[in-house]
Design a protein around this motif. Structure first.
Motif, PDB file in Angstrom:
ATOM      1  N   ASN A 121      -6.587  -6.127   1.001  1.00  0.00           N
ATOM      2  CA  ASN A 121      -6.632  -4.717   1.390  1.00  0.00           C
ATOM      3  C   ASN A 121      -6.211  -3.823   0.232  1.00  0.00           C
ATOM      4  N   THR A 125      -8.754  -1.192  -1.615  1.00  0.00           N
ATOM      5  CA  THR A 125      -8.411   0.224  -1.491  1.00  0.00           C
ATOM      6  C   THR A 125      -8.181   0.851  -2.862  1.00  0.00           C
ATOM      7  N   GLN A 300      -1.328   8.081  -1.096  1.00  0.00           N
ATOM      8  CA  GLN A 300      -2.234   7.584  -0.056  1.00  0.00           C
ATOM      9  C   GLN A 300      -1.513   6.523   0.755  1.00  0.00           C
ATOM     10  N   ALA A 301      -1.517   6.690   2.079  1.00  0.00           N
ATOM     11  CA  ALA A 301      -0.846   5.717   2.940  1.00  0.00           C
ATOM     12  C   ALA A 301      -1.539   4.366   2.857  1.00  0.00           C
ATOM     13  N   PHE A 302      -0.755   3.319   2.913  1.00  0.00           N
ATOM     14  CA  PHE A 302      -1.294   1.962   2.925  1.00  0.00           C
ATOM     15  C   PHE A 302      -1.764   1.656   4.342  1.00  0.00           C
ATOM     16  N   GLN A 303      -3.075   1.489   4.515  1.00  0.00           N
ATOM     17  CA  GLN A 303      -3.655   1.313   5.847  1.00  0.00           C
ATOM     18  C   GLN A 303      -3.678  -0.161   6.260  1.00  0.00           C
ATOM     19  N   TYR A 304      -2.487  -0.676   6.467  1.00  0.00           N
ATOM     20  CA  TYR A 304      -2.339  -2.070   6.890  1.00  0.00           C
ATOM     21  C   TYR A 304      -0.965  -2.188   7.517  1.00  0.00           C
ATOM     22  N   GLY A 305      -0.872  -2.814   8.688  1.00  0.00           N
ATOM     23  CA  GLY A 305       0.423  -2.860   9.352  1.00  0.00           C
ATOM     24  C   GLY A 305       0.689  -4.139  10.104  1.00  0.00           C
TER      25      GLY A 305
END
Length: 443
Positions: A121, A125, A300-305
């Motif tokens: 990811n 990204t 930019q927010a890390f789009q993974y959680g």
């Protein structure tokens, strides 16, 4: 409820589905462990020459790690992934300070598979590119992304259809090659030239990253030839491609250095880790992230959680494990025992018809099982045969008190890093005895 072997085995066969096994498969029921040994419910002792799954680096019963977990569960057992705790913040600082100078941040996962998911990811990204290259003889996990990233046959179940953008290239692995090389440098040159050609045919500006195990683990402890990792780093720099090193199995002193790539002169952009960070006492993994990539995510927010990212107990165990490595001087201990380990492997190969090449680095070894030492013909054919014969080989070893890992025609040894010379001596006496029986059955 009674805890005898038959009771536990019966319950397990009736209710549990295990990784990589058919439902109802009979498994070894383990009752307890201490040091480098574990016992079944009939009190049979086994020397754990694979650290279960290459993760119980400190062996069983380490008081430093146990105490840290006990204390933390009373203070604060959990916080949400978007919040922080003392244990996660301190462990992140500790890992960044131990890592190469280019590393500045950590993302915490729950294990190796989701660490590699996160690395994929991050790479896609950050670069805006889709393609990820990895080796055929590799294992990076079993989730959808990490499974497609993997190169061995365990990815097949995820390829109907496969996730897009995952491409494979061949490792420099010459034991079964028809090509003959005069030096390690020649091997390196050949395989890097092939890879560079593939990079260009795939479109270098479409490739986000190349991910490799610096030392391939479950697929045979494949140690890169001289100059290979440095040459790979140079290739990725040349084409603006990220280099990800998967240190899930080989990290945390398994090879005698903190990370396997530390045996060579490279700095990856991303480093996935798990297993040895907590010595298997509690699940934890993560990704170490370079300064350049970390800066990108400031805006930019890390789009993974993950619900359990940075779990307080796991990070407490991680801090305690790193402390135990220092207290026990594990790096020096592994480096001291490595030549003893290698010598015993070499002697084992000389004494047995079914053992071909042996490879080792630190306390990490691959043993090639062969029908013929001269032709290098594998004892176990690729594919279905490996599902029938390898379990028989492992059972013979287990019946002689030795637990190992194995895939296709290669056994993997990865004992707890606390193992002593005396314990190695005892283990190899038992391994030799087991191979007398393996030779008799298969040679």
């Amino acid at each position: 409820m009674s805890t005898n072997t038959s009771n536990i085995t019966e319950l397990d066969q009736k209710y549990t589905l295990h990784s990589w096994l058919n439902a109802g498969a009979k498994t070894l029921a383990i009752a307890r462990g201490e040091g480098v040994n574990f016992w079944d419910f009939q009190d049979n002792r086994y020397i754990d020459m694979c650290s279960q799954m290459g993760n119980v680096n400190l062996g069983y019963g380490n008081k430093t790690v146990i105490k840290a977990i006990q204390e933390q569960v009373e203070i604060l057992p959990y916080v949400a992934a978007a919040r922080s705790s003392a244990t996660s913040a301190k462990l992140a600082e500790k890992l960044v300070n131990l890592a190469p100078k280019n590393i500045k941040r950590v993302f915490f996962s729950t294990g190796g598979s989701d660490a590699n998911e996160a690395a994929i990811n991050i790479a896609r990204t950050y670069t805006g590119r889709q393609k990820i290259l990895s080796m055929y003889r590799s294992y990076h996990g079993s989730t959808f992304g990490s499974g497609n990233l993997s190169g061995d046959v365990r990815r097949f179940a995820l390829e109907n259809p496969a996730a897009p953008g995952f491409l494979k290239f061949f490792n420099p692995y010459t034991y079964h090659s028809k090509l003959k090389f005069e030096s390690e440098e020649q091997i390196t040159s050949y395989y890097l030239d092939l890879l560079e050609e593939q990079i260009n045919y795939e479109g270098y500006n479409q490739i986000a990253a190349i991910e490799v195990e610096a030392v391939v683990g479950a697929n045979g402890v494949l140690i890169p030839p001289k100059g290979y990792l440095e040459g790979l780093r140079a290739l990725t720099n040349k084409y603006g491609i990220l280099l990800i090193c998967d240190e899930v199995m080989a990290g945390f002193y398994r090879t005698g250095e903190l990370f396997a790539f530390n045996n060579w002169n490279i700095e990856p952009d991303l480093i996935s880790f798990a297993k040895g960070i907590t010595s298997g006492y509690i699940p934890l993994g993560g990704v170490l992230i370079s300064e350049e990539i970390a800066k990108f995510f400031e805006n930019q927010a890390f789009q993974y959680g993950l619900t359990y990212s940075g779990h307080t107990l796991s990070c407490a165990a991680g801090l305690a494990t790193l402390s135990a490595y220092e207290e026990l001087n594990i790096r020096a201990r592994v480096q001291k025992n490595a030549p003893i380990f290698r010598e015993k492997l070499t002697e084992l190969s000389k004494n047995h018809k079914t053992i071909g090449e042996v490879r080792s680095i630190g306390l990490f070894a691959g043993i090639e099982l062969v029908k013929d030492k001269n032709s290098h013909e594998s004892l176990i054919s690729f594919g279905r045969d490996s599902q029938k014969i390898m379990p028989q080989v492992q059972k013979i070893l287990l019946d002689n008190g030795i637990a190992v890992m194995g895939r296709e025609s290669i056994l993997v040894l990865a004992p707890p890093l606390i193992i002593s010379e005396e314990e190695l001596n005892e283990a190899f006496v038992k391994i030799n005895k087991a191979f007398d029986l393996i030779d008799e059955k298969f040679a």
